[in-house]
Scaffold this motif. Structure first.
Motif, PDB file in Angstrom:
ATOM      1  N   LEU A  14      32.806  33.933  40.352  1.00 21.25           N
ATOM      2  CA  LEU A  14      32.368  34.961  39.415  1.00 21.25           C
ATOM      3  C   LEU A  14      32.371  36.322  40.116  1.00 21.25           C
ATOM      4  O   LEU A  14      31.926  36.435  41.245  1.00 21.25           O
ATOM      5  CB  LEU A  14      30.957  34.603  38.938  1.00 21.25           C
ATOM      6  CG  LEU A  14      30.440  35.248  37.676  1.00 21.25           C
ATOM      7  CD1 LEU A  14      31.359  34.951  36.505  1.00 21.25           C
ATOM      8  CD2 LEU A  14      29.037  34.741  37.389  1.00 21.25           C
ATOM      9  N   SER A  66      29.843  40.642  37.353  1.00 20.63           N
ATOM     10  CA  SER A  66      29.295  39.657  36.409  1.00 20.63           C
ATOM     11  C   SER A  66      28.060  38.989  36.985  1.00 20.63           C
ATOM     12  O   SER A  66      27.086  38.725  36.274  1.00 20.63           O
ATOM     13  CB  SER A  66      30.342  38.602  36.058  1.00 20.63           C
ATOM     14  OG  SER A  66      31.362  39.183  35.298  1.00 20.63           O
ATOM     15  N   ARG A  74      25.255  41.322  36.666  1.00 22.37           N
ATOM     16  CA  ARG A  74      24.857  41.436  35.264  1.00 22.37           C
ATOM     17  C   ARG A  74      23.998  40.234  34.857  1.00 22.37           C
ATOM     18  O   ARG A  74      22.967  40.397  34.225  1.00 22.37           O
ATOM     19  CB  ARG A  74      26.126  41.535  34.420  1.00 22.37           C
ATOM     20  CG  ARG A  74      25.893  41.619  32.954  1.00 22.37           C
ATOM     21  CD  ARG A  74      26.492  42.895  32.359  1.00 22.37           C
ATOM     22  NE  ARG A  74      26.232  42.925  30.926  1.00 22.37           N
ATOM     23  CZ  ARG A  74      25.079  43.324  30.402  1.00 22.37           C
ATOM     24  NH1 ARG A  74      24.101  43.771  31.174  1.00 22.37           N
ATOM     25  NH2 ARG A  74      24.886  43.290  29.100  1.00 22.37           N
ATOM     26  N   LEU A  75      24.433  39.032  35.265  1.00 15.92           N
ATOM     27  CA  LEU A  75      23.661  37.833  34.932  1.00 15.92           C
ATOM     28  C   LEU A  75      22.288  37.884  35.590  1.00 15.92           C
ATOM     29  O   LEU A  75      21.285  37.533  34.973  1.00 15.92           O
ATOM     30  CB  LEU A  75      24.412  36.573  35.366  1.00 15.92           C
ATOM     31  CG  LEU A  75      25.502  36.072  34.417  1.00 15.92           C
ATOM     32  CD1 LEU A  75      26.177  34.845  34.990  1.00 15.92           C
ATOM     33  CD2 LEU A  75      24.934  35.752  33.042  1.00 15.92           C
ATOM     34  N   PRO A  82      27.703  41.999  23.160  1.00 15.59           N
ATOM     35  CA  PRO A  82      27.697  40.621  23.656  1.00 15.59           C
ATOM     36  C   PRO A  82      26.683  39.768  22.896  1.00 15.59           C
ATOM     37  O   PRO A  82      25.644  40.244  22.497  1.00 15.59           O
ATOM     38  CB  PRO A  82      27.304  40.794  25.117  1.00 15.59           C
ATOM     39  CG  PRO A  82      27.662  42.185  25.450  1.00 15.59           C
ATOM     40  CD  PRO A  82      27.564  42.992  24.216  1.00 15.59           C
ATOM     41  N   ILE A  89      24.477  34.582  26.079  1.00 15.58           N
ATOM     42  CA  ILE A  89      24.139  35.103  27.404  1.00 15.58           C
ATOM     43  C   ILE A  89      22.835  34.480  27.900  1.00 15.58           C
ATOM     44  O   ILE A  89      22.698  34.122  29.067  1.00 15.58           O
ATOM     45  CB  ILE A  89      24.065  36.638  27.363  1.00 15.58           C
ATOM     46  CG1 ILE A  89      25.475  37.179  27.178  1.00 15.58           C
ATOM     47  CG2 ILE A  89      23.427  37.193  28.623  1.00 15.58           C
ATOM     48  CD1 ILE A  89      25.560  38.651  27.043  1.00 15.58           C
ATOM     49  N   LEU A 115      23.664  31.252  29.382  1.00 20.19           N
ATOM     50  CA  LEU A 115      24.311  31.374  30.691  1.00 20.19           C
ATOM     51  C   LEU A 115      23.288  31.714  31.770  1.00 20.19           C
ATOM     52  O   LEU A 115      23.308  31.161  32.869  1.00 20.19           O
ATOM     53  CB  LEU A 115      25.398  32.456  30.640  1.00 20.19           C
ATOM     54  CG  LEU A 115      26.588  32.158  29.734  1.00 20.19           C
ATOM     55  CD1 LEU A 115      27.591  33.284  29.798  1.00 20.19           C
ATOM     56  CD2 LEU A 115      27.253  30.847  30.142  1.00 20.19           C
ATOM     57  N   PRO A 168      34.828  31.494  35.608  1.00 22.54           N
ATOM     58  CA  PRO A 168      34.361  32.884  35.630  1.00 22.54           C
ATOM     59  C   PRO A 168      34.947  33.733  34.510  1.00 22.54           C
ATOM     60  O   PRO A 168      34.267  34.603  33.970  1.00 22.54           O
ATOM     61  CB  PRO A 168      34.829  33.380  36.994  1.00 22.54           C
ATOM     62  CG  PRO A 168      34.895  32.156  37.827  1.00 22.54           C
ATOM     63  CD  PRO A 168      35.288  31.037  36.920  1.00 22.54           C
ATOM     64  N   ILE A 217      32.885  33.410  31.421  1.00 28.52           N
ATOM     65  CA  ILE A 217      31.616  34.136  31.535  1.00 28.52           C
ATOM     66  C   ILE A 217      31.855  35.634  31.395  1.00 28.52           C
ATOM     67  O   ILE A 217      31.108  36.330  30.702  1.00 28.52           O
ATOM     68  CB  ILE A 217      30.942  33.790  32.884  1.00 28.52           C
ATOM     69  CG1 ILE A 217      30.552  32.314  32.854  1.00 28.52           C
ATOM     70  CG2 ILE A 217      29.722  34.671  33.127  1.00 28.52           C
ATOM     71  CD1 ILE A 217      29.874  31.816  34.084  1.00 28.52           C
ATOM     72  N   ASP A 218      32.927  36.142  32.025  1.00 33.95           N
ATOM     73  CA  ASP A 218      33.249  37.569  31.900  1.00 33.95           C
ATOM     74  C   ASP A 218      33.447  37.946  30.441  1.00 33.95           C
ATOM     75  O   ASP A 218      32.937  38.970  29.974  1.00 33.95           O
ATOM     76  CB  ASP A 218      34.529  37.898  32.686  1.00 33.95           C
ATOM     77  CG  ASP A 218      34.292  37.862  34.193  1.00 33.95           C
ATOM     78  OD1 ASP A 218      33.103  37.899  34.595  1.00 33.95           O
ATOM     79  OD2 ASP A 218      35.280  37.779  34.950  1.00 33.95           O
ATOM     80  N   LEU A 275      30.160  37.968  28.550  1.00 34.16           N
ATOM     81  CA  LEU A 275      29.342  39.133  28.929  1.00 34.16           C
ATOM     82  C   LEU A 275      29.865  40.401  28.269  1.00 34.16           C
ATOM     83  O   LEU A 275      29.096  41.289  27.931  1.00 34.16           O
ATOM     84  CB  LEU A 275      29.338  39.308  30.459  1.00 34.16           C
ATOM     85  CG  LEU A 275      28.452  38.347  31.242  1.00 34.16           C
ATOM     86  CD1 LEU A 275      28.646  38.555  32.722  1.00 34.16           C
ATOM     87  CD2 LEU A 275      26.996  38.535  30.866  1.00 34.16           C
TER      88      LEU A 275
END
Lengths: 130, 554
Positions: A48, A52, A55-56, B463, B468, B471, B513, B516-517, B520
């Motif tokens: 990742l 990101s 951000r998470l 988003p 989210i 996640l 990934p 997830i990107d 987001l």
């Protein structure tokens, strides 16, 4: 990767120890298989992105929220009586003082002389109400 | 000797006397038949068919016997039409001209037995036109006289006929109260003043099975016996008859009948109703209103209504099929997220203004080469205003938005477009131009989404918070499990959820990934939502298979 599908529980745990040098998580073999698959692919292809991940983490802690500086934005920050104008070009490049910069934080450091979070300095990062 | 086939046409306006054994129609027919007989030496003979219009005005051609006669003329079964007087045929000059045209085409002449004139000469036609002018004058004066009489009668408070309002029955020139029905009316006024909302009144009446009473019309047909509609309730609440007045156009006169409700109830009701008059269409004057309200239809032409739901402080706007909104459910009904379709429309419009020359060519507006630069700058400014979603501009430019399953069509108003490009429209330009934008509708669960043809959602949506959240939760729980100090069971207990939920969520820490990107950034395919993420039966280990599974980056 292919070998993972046929490995026994013990083999999976050995594989984890070899890969991560950390205690084996107390999860089912199928979950461990997924985790190992992720680690292998992340090693090979990259995991990742930093952005990101940040951000998470930020969303997880739910204390601050950062708005991305979108192309075409002009950021204005007053510092010690001077207004500094940073433009984000349509190409996403940060420009200030007739120069291109890699990040807003660099610009903030140049202006203040100390380390600042660029997004915080330019008002893109806001504290969330508790 | 040639046989001349004569059709006898008779008409009488009023129904008075028609029930008599020998009425005016018979008298007219007898006189005509006698005339035809007198011309027997010329070969005239009356057709056996009877063309009688009893009780029908000469002001219109919509008379059954006349239409039958015209059909027979067209079929060539008639040579001469015999009438008692010309005004039996028609009293309107315009209609007469039409009839003469039909007669000429079929080679049919007509004879008025009491008014002898010859329409083959100019003098004869003048006489006929004069006669008809007077006939028409007479008809108009009669109509005026009747209108004046009705106005004068209403000014005296008389009931001038028609279906009486609920709660009354006609009693000569006034109305008499029907007590059980009047109670319903009073009840409706009381409920409205209690609830202050016509829709709730209707809901209550329906729930309590209070229906419109069955009443009998003058022609013997029954009506009523069904649930009250909103329109009926409004009509009852606004009818000044109930407070003892007789309305005439925009005036009100004191009626001869008794009132059903008191003046103070009436006043309170009218105040309440006036306070609830819907304002202007919001789209034109607020930033967050539904841009396409009143403009958007589906492919069958059914209107979509701007609707919204609120969850907490968040307003979810939609465009919903008219039938669904009014409670008639239908499998083909649409419920489209407003922002998506608005974005698609705005983007298609703005894109069209990127090439104003092509737009003008399609609208067949001539182009002067000196203007090109000016047009481009005007088009650019318009495109910017469109992207800003200037509601007034959009409502001026867009005549209609049609949602097809596979595309979106926008009717662009040519005149408004020309105005914003500051060019003159040409005479041969079409009123509207059809812009087509290839999008399709996709259902995710019960939701209908409008997506671009590559499967991505139209709007670069903010988003999806619930995805989210999942996640973030997955990352946090996996971080805890990864330390190897806690089992899934213990974690589930600590979090107050079931074990299988933890298992399902933690798997999302192993998503590719790029997925997830996308989540987001709100770029995920429209078919991917939190439910799909958490409830996928077997999450593939391989990232490429995951991408295929969730149709990301197709």
């Amino acid at each position: 990767m292919v070998a993972l599908t046929t490995m026994s529980s013990a083999q999976l745990r050995d594989e984890w120890r070899a890969l991560k040098a950390s205690p084996v998580p107390l999860v089912s073999p199928s979950m461990l298989r997924l985790a190992l698959g992720y680690e292998l692919q992340a090693q090979a292809l990259g995991g990742l992105s930093r952005v990101s991940q940040q951000r998470l983490t930020q969303l997880g802690s739910a204390k601050t929220v950062t708005q991305a500086a979108r192309p075409g934005t002009r950021l204005i920050r007053e510092w010690n009586g001077t207004a500094h104008i940073v433009t984000i070009g349509e190409d996403g490049v940060i420009r200030w003082n007739d120069r291109e910069w890699r990040s807003l934080s660099e610009v903030a450091r140049e202006i203040t002389g100390t380390r600042w979070s660029g997004p915080a300095f330019f008002g893109l990062k806001k504290r969330l109400a508790a | 000797m040639n046989r001349v086939r004569c059709a006898i046409y008779t008409r009488k306006s009023s129904e008075e006397g028609l029930e008599q054994a020998f009425n005016s129609l018979d008298a007219q027919r007898e006189a005509c038949a006698a005339y035809v007989l007198s011309q027997a030496s010329e070969g005239w003979s009356a057709l056996p068919d009877i063309y009688d219009d009893g009780g029908l005005s000469g002001g219109s051609l919509e008379r059954p016997a006349l239409q039958r006669l015209l059909a027979d003329i067209a079929a060539g079964r008639v040579d001469i039409i015999v009438v008692y007087k010309v005004d039996r045929l028609t009293r309107s000059l315009l209609d007469f001209a039409k009839l003469v045209e039909v007669f000429d085409k079929a080679g049919v002449s007509f004879v008025s037995i009491t008014q002898s004139f010859n329409t083959t000469t100019s003098m004869g036609r003048l006489t006929l036109n004069m006669l008809l002018s007077f006939a028409q004058f007479e008809r108009e004066v009669t109509a005026e006289r009747i209108r004046d009489k009705i106005a004068a009668s209403k000014a005296k408070g008389m009931w001038m006929g028609g279906v009486p309002p609920l709660g009354y029955r006609p009693d000569g020139r006034t109305l008499e109260i029907v007590d059980p029905h009047a109670d319903i009316v009073r009840d409706i006024y009381r409920r409205y003043l209690d609830l202050g909302n016509v829709r709730l009144v209707v809901d209550q009446l329906t729930a309590e099975r209070i229906h419109t009473p069955v009443r009998r019309m003058a022609n013997g047909r029954d009506f009523g016996g069904c649930a009250f509609s909103r329109g009926q309730i409004y009509a009852i609440l606004k009818n000044p008859i109930y407070v003892g007045d007789i309305p005439h156009r925009d005036q009100r006169h004191k009626g001869l009948h008794k009132a059903i409700i008191g003046q103070e109830v009436w006043d309170a009701t009218q105040t309440l109703l006036a306070g609830h008059v819907p304002g202007l269409r919001r789209a034109a004057n607020t930033a967050s209103g539904s841009l396409l309200a009143g403009l958007i239809v589906d492919d069958t032409g059914e209107k979509l209504i701007a609707a919204h739901a609120c969850k907490g402080k968040v307003r979810y706007r939609y465009y919903v099929s008219h039938s669904t909104h009014h409670g008639v459910s239908d499998s083909k009904a649409l419920r489209i997220p407003a922002r998506e379709i608005e974005t698609a429309t705005v983007e298609a419009l703005a894109a069209a203004f990127d090439d104003p020359i092509a737009l003008m060519a399609r609208a067949s507006i001539p182009l002067a080469s000196a203007d090109v630069e000016r047009i481009f700058s005007a088009a650019g400014a318009t495109a910017v205003a469109i992207c800003r979603r200037d509601p007034e501009l959009l409502r001026a430019l867009v005549a209609k938005v049609i949602v097809h399953p596979t595309m979106l069509q926008i009717e662009l108003v040519t005149a408004a477009m020309a105005k914003h490009l500051s060019v003159a429209t040409s005479a041969e330009a079409e009123a509207t131009l059809l812009l087509t934008c290839p999008t399709r509708l996709t259902r995710t669960g019960h939701r209908l989404r409008i997506v671009q043809n590559d499967g991505r959602a139209i709007a670069a949506a903010p988003p999806d918070a619930s995805m989210i959240k999942l996640l973030v939760k997955a990352q946090r729980w996996w971080a805890q499990l990864q330390r190897g100090e806690i089992t899934v069971q213990e974690l589930a207990q600590a979090e107050g959820v079931v074990k299988s939920y933890v298992t399902r969520v933690v798997r999302l820490a192993f998503l590719a990934p790029s997925i997830i990107d996308d989540v987001l950034a709100g770029r995920q395919p429209a078919t991917l939502d939190a439910k799909r993420l958490a409830f996928t039966a077997d999450l593939p280990t391989s990232w490429t298979e995951q991408l295929r599974h969730f149709e990301v980056g197709r």
